[in-house]
Scaffold this motif. Structure first.
Motif, PDB file in Angstrom:
ATOM      1  N   ARG A 108       0.829  -1.200   0.000  1.00  0.00           N
ATOM      2  CA  ARG A 108       0.000   0.000   0.000  1.00  0.00           C
ATOM      3  C   ARG A 108       0.871   1.260   0.000  1.00  0.00           C
ATOM      4  O   ARG A 108       0.571   2.233  -0.701  1.00  0.00           O
ATOM      5  N   LEU A 109       1.952   1.248   0.769  1.00  0.00           N
ATOM      6  CA  LEU A 109       2.847   2.405   0.822  1.00  0.00           C
ATOM      7  C   LEU A 109       3.508   2.635  -0.530  1.00  0.00           C
ATOM      8  O   LEU A 109       3.626   3.771  -0.999  1.00  0.00           O
ATOM      9  N   LYS A 110       3.945   1.556  -1.156  1.00  0.00           N
ATOM     10  CA  LYS A 110       4.568   1.664  -2.483  1.00  0.00           C
ATOM     11  C   LYS A 110       3.607   2.266  -3.495  1.00  0.00           C
ATOM     12  O   LYS A 110       3.973   3.146  -4.280  1.00  0.00           O
ATOM     13  N   GLU A 111       2.357   1.816  -3.458  1.00  0.00           N
ATOM     14  CA  GLU A 111       1.370   2.330  -4.403  1.00  0.00           C
ATOM     15  C   GLU A 111       1.030   3.788  -4.121  1.00  0.00           C
ATOM     16  O   GLU A 111       0.881   4.583  -5.046  1.00  0.00           O
ATOM     17  N   LYS A 112       0.903   4.134  -2.859  1.00  0.00           N
ATOM     18  CA  LYS A 112       0.483   5.492  -2.499  1.00  0.00           C
ATOM     19  C   LYS A 112       1.570   6.525  -2.757  1.00  0.00           C
ATOM     20  O   LYS A 112       1.300   7.635  -3.225  1.00  0.00           O
ATOM     21  N   PHE A 113       2.827   6.162  -2.473  1.00  0.00           N
ATOM     22  CA  PHE A 113       3.910   7.143  -2.547  1.00  0.00           C
ATOM     23  C   PHE A 113       4.833   6.932  -3.741  1.00  0.00           C
ATOM     24  O   PHE A 113       5.784   7.700  -3.926  1.00  0.00           O
ATOM     25  N   ALA A 114       4.584   5.913  -4.567  1.00  0.00           N
ATOM     26  CA  ALA A 114       5.362   5.656  -5.787  1.00  0.00           C
ATOM     27  C   ALA A 114       6.852   5.572  -5.505  1.00  0.00           C
ATOM     28  O   ALA A 114       7.677   6.135  -6.219  1.00  0.00           O
ATOM     29  N   ARG A 115       7.187   4.839  -4.460  1.00  0.00           N
ATOM     30  CA  ARG A 115       8.573   4.596  -4.074  1.00  0.00           C
ATOM     31  C   ARG A 115       8.683   3.174  -3.527  1.00  0.00           C
ATOM     32  O   ARG A 115       7.692   2.619  -3.048  1.00  0.00           O
ATOM     33  N   PRO A 116       9.890   2.607  -3.523  1.00  0.00           N
ATOM     34  CA  PRO A 116      10.068   1.365  -2.780  1.00  0.00           C
ATOM     35  C   PRO A 116       9.721   1.602  -1.315  1.00  0.00           C
ATOM     36  O   PRO A 116      10.003   2.675  -0.763  1.00  0.00           O
ATOM     37  N   ALA A 117       9.121   0.616  -0.677  1.00  0.00           N
ATOM     38  CA  ALA A 117       8.671   0.805   0.702  1.00  0.00           C
ATOM     39  C   ALA A 117       8.844  -0.469   1.510  1.00  0.00           C
ATOM     40  O   ALA A 117       8.642  -1.579   1.005  1.00  0.00           O
ATOM     41  N   PHE A 118       9.213  -0.291   2.773  1.00  0.00           N
ATOM     42  CA  PHE A 118       9.311  -1.385   3.726  1.00  0.00           C
ATOM     43  C   PHE A 118       8.384  -1.120   4.901  1.00  0.00           C
ATOM     44  O   PHE A 118       8.223   0.030   5.342  1.00  0.00           O
ATOM     45  N   ALA A 119       7.775  -2.190   5.401  1.00  0.00           N
ATOM     46  CA  ALA A 119       7.049  -2.151   6.664  1.00  0.00           C
ATOM     47  C   ALA A 119       7.640  -3.246   7.533  1.00  0.00           C
ATOM     48  O   ALA A 119       7.721  -4.406   7.112  1.00  0.00           O
ATOM     49  N   ILE A 120       8.054  -2.883   8.744  1.00  0.00           N
ATOM     50  CA  ILE A 120       8.790  -3.808   9.607  1.00  0.00           C
ATOM     51  C   ILE A 120       8.101  -3.902  10.960  1.00  0.00           C
ATOM     52  O   ILE A 120       7.843  -2.891  11.621  1.00  0.00           O
ATOM     53  N   ALA A 121       7.787  -5.129  11.379  1.00  0.00           N
ATOM     54  CA  ALA A 121       7.179  -5.382  12.679  1.00  0.00           C
ATOM     55  C   ALA A 121       8.288  -5.641  13.687  1.00  0.00           C
ATOM     56  O   ALA A 121       9.082  -6.575  13.530  1.00  0.00           O
ATOM     57  N   LEU A 122       8.361  -4.805  14.729  1.00  0.00           N
ATOM     58  CA  LEU A 122       9.389  -4.933  15.753  1.00  0.00           C
ATOM     59  C   LEU A 122       8.857  -5.750  16.924  1.00  0.00           C
ATOM     60  O   LEU A 122       7.825  -5.420  17.514  1.00  0.00           O
ATOM     61  N   GLU A 123       9.577  -6.807  17.265  1.00  0.00           N
ATOM     62  CA  GLU A 123       9.199  -7.656  18.390  1.00  0.00           C
ATOM     63  C   GLU A 123       9.755  -7.066  19.683  1.00  0.00           C
ATOM     64  O   GLU A 123      10.708  -6.275  19.667  1.00  0.00           O
ATOM     65  N   PRO A 124       9.172  -7.442  20.841  1.00  0.00           N
ATOM     66  CA  PRO A 124       9.647  -6.901  22.126  1.00  0.00           C
ATOM     67  C   PRO A 124      11.135  -7.119  22.376  1.00  0.00           C
ATOM     68  O   PRO A 124      11.784  -6.321  23.037  1.00  0.00           O
ATOM     69  N   GLY A 125      11.712  -8.197  21.830  1.00  0.00           N
ATOM     70  CA  GLY A 125      13.132  -8.457  22.036  1.00  0.00           C
ATOM     71  C   GLY A 125      14.058  -7.620  21.183  1.00  0.00           C
ATOM     72  O   GLY A 125      15.280  -7.747  21.275  1.00  0.00           O
ATOM     73  N   GLY A 126      13.495  -6.742  20.328  1.00  0.00           N
ATOM     74  CA  GLY A 126      14.330  -5.857  19.530  1.00  0.00           C
ATOM     75  C   GLY A 126      14.652  -6.369  18.152  1.00  0.00           C
ATOM     76  O   GLY A 126      15.480  -5.778  17.441  1.00  0.00           O
ATOM     77  N   ILE A 127      14.018  -7.457  17.730  1.00  0.00           N
ATOM     78  CA  ILE A 127      14.218  -8.000  16.391  1.00  0.00           C
ATOM     79  C   ILE A 127      13.032  -7.588  15.521  1.00  0.00           C
ATOM     80  O   ILE A 127      11.874  -7.701  15.925  1.00  0.00           O
ATOM     81  N   GLY A 128      13.329  -7.117  14.325  1.00  0.00           N
ATOM     82  CA  GLY A 128      12.281  -6.707  13.406  1.00  0.00           C
ATOM     83  C   GLY A 128      12.201  -7.623  12.201  1.00  0.00           C
ATOM     84  O   GLY A 128      13.231  -8.041  11.661  1.00  0.00           O
ATOM     85  N   THR A 129      10.979  -7.943  11.801  1.00  0.00           N
ATOM     86  CA  THR A 129      10.740  -8.747  10.603  1.00  0.00           C
ATOM     87  C   THR A 129       9.857  -7.951   9.667  1.00  0.00           C
ATOM     88  O   THR A 129       8.789  -7.475  10.073  1.00  0.00           O
ATOM     89  N   GLY A 130      10.299  -7.776   8.431  1.00  0.00           N
ATOM     90  CA  GLY A 130       9.534  -6.927   7.527  1.00  0.00           C
ATOM     91  C   GLY A 130       9.569  -7.350   6.087  1.00  0.00           C
ATOM     92  O   GLY A 130      10.303  -8.261   5.696  1.00  0.00           O
ATOM     93  N   SER A 131       8.751  -6.667   5.301  1.00  0.00           N
ATOM     94  CA  SER A 131       8.655  -6.906   3.867  1.00  0.00           C
ATOM     95  C   SER A 131       8.817  -5.592   3.121  1.00  0.00           C
ATOM     96  O   SER A 131       8.421  -4.533   3.627  1.00  0.00           O
TER      97      SER A 131
END
Length: 319
Positions: A108-131
């Motif tokens: 959705r971010l890529k489509e809205k802003f016409a740029r490459p975009a990442f969304a990252i979910a941060l876990e309580p332990g400080g590790i992030g997993t994203g696409s």
């Protein structure tokens, strides 16, 4: 399933794609990946109804989770880009985001802003997993692999248009800065060009199942072998109706009276969707890819709309 329904023909056909498909996917997105398969394999009506009800509940939960994360990500992206709209890449991250929806948010971010975009979910332990999702002309997978080599990511990979990453929270700013530096030139060029390469021009009458079959012989299609794009010059937009929650079902008519059905995915509220609605009944140039719907033994061609242009405004496209 959406490809099966093709959104053509009577309402029950596109309901299969828009109502059943997302619910089957919802289980996998928020932790119950087996439910969709169990529903499709279940022969007991009462048990299938129970599973379907649970998938419906999960889909509602998924939608709320996604909308919440998307709103937060858009706010973060707007703050990052600023009023001057500066920045090559959008990298958003937050604690509390569900890892199962970050790919949807990045898209959705890529489509809205016409740029490459990442969304990252941060876990309580400080590790992030994203696409991440990219735009044509910007190889996101290559940049992610280089980031792994430089130690910015724990792991990551992907291809030109999509990538996945795992990183430590404290490396987030470095990763964002690296992407800005590595992709700035490619993003600037891609956004400047912002073009669709047309493989040929046809009329609605020429949009036949036989033509689609001929084009498909050049497949299979993918990032290294893009699907052929055709243009329908000066066709009247006869119908433009919203279906699902984000799509437009369309019909274009050529000067000789022939018509072709079309669909503009995820266009409602976007530049493309707004342009289509505003120009309903008018003549447009339209570009897209051709598919064939098969419903009750009848084959119909459908155009998946990528862009449109107003003839009086010359070749520049609306999006």
């Amino acid at each position: 399933l959406m490809d099966v329904a093709r959104l053509n023909g009577p309402p029950e056909a596109w309901h299969l794609g828009f109502m059943l498909g997302p619910r089957i996917n919802a289980g996998g997105r928020i932790g119950r990946a087996d439910l969709g398969v169990r529903l499709l394999l279940e022969s007991d009506v009462s048990e299938a109804a129970r599973i379907a009800a649970e998938l419906d509940r999960l889909n509602s939960e998924r939608r709320i989770i996604e909308q919440h994360a998307e709103a937060q990500a858009e706010a973060e992206a707007l703050a990052s880009l600023g009023l001057e709209d500066k920045g090559a890449v959008i990298v958003t991250a937050s604690e509390g985001w569900h890892p199962g929806v970050v790919g949807l948010v990045a898209s959705r971010l890529k489509e809205k802003f016409a740029r490459p975009a990442f969304a990252i979910a941060l876990e309580p332990g400080g590790i992030g997993t994203g696409s991440g999702r990219s735009i044509p002309g910007v190889d996101l997978g290559k940049a992610v692999r280089h980031a792994v080599e430089q130690g910015l990511l724990i792991k990551g990979g992907g291809h030109a248009m999509a990538a996945g990453v795992t990183l430590r929270k404290e490396r987030l700013a470095e990763f964002r800065a690296y992407l800005e530096s590595a992709l700035a030139a490619d993003v600037a060029e891609a956004r400047h060009v912002n073009e669709i390469l047309i493989d040929g021009a046809i009329s609605a009458r020429a949009a036949t199942p036989e033509l689609v079959a001929t084009l498909n012989r050049a497949g299979p299609f993918g990032s290294g072998n893009p699907e052929p794009i055709v243009a329908l010059p000066s066709h009247q937009l006869v119908d433009a109706d919203e279906v699902g929650q984000a799509h437009l079902k369309l019909r274009f008519k050529s000067g000789d009276g022939a018509t072709v059905n079309a669909i503009a995915f995820r266009s409602v509220g976007q530049k493309l969707g707004n342009a289509l609605v505003q120009h309903r009944g008018q003549v447009l140039h339209v570009a897209g890819t051709l598919t064939v719907d098969r419903y009750q033994g009848v084959e119909r061609v459908q155009l998946r709309v990528l862009d449109v242009a107003v003839p009086d405004h010359g070749p520049a496209m609306i999006r």
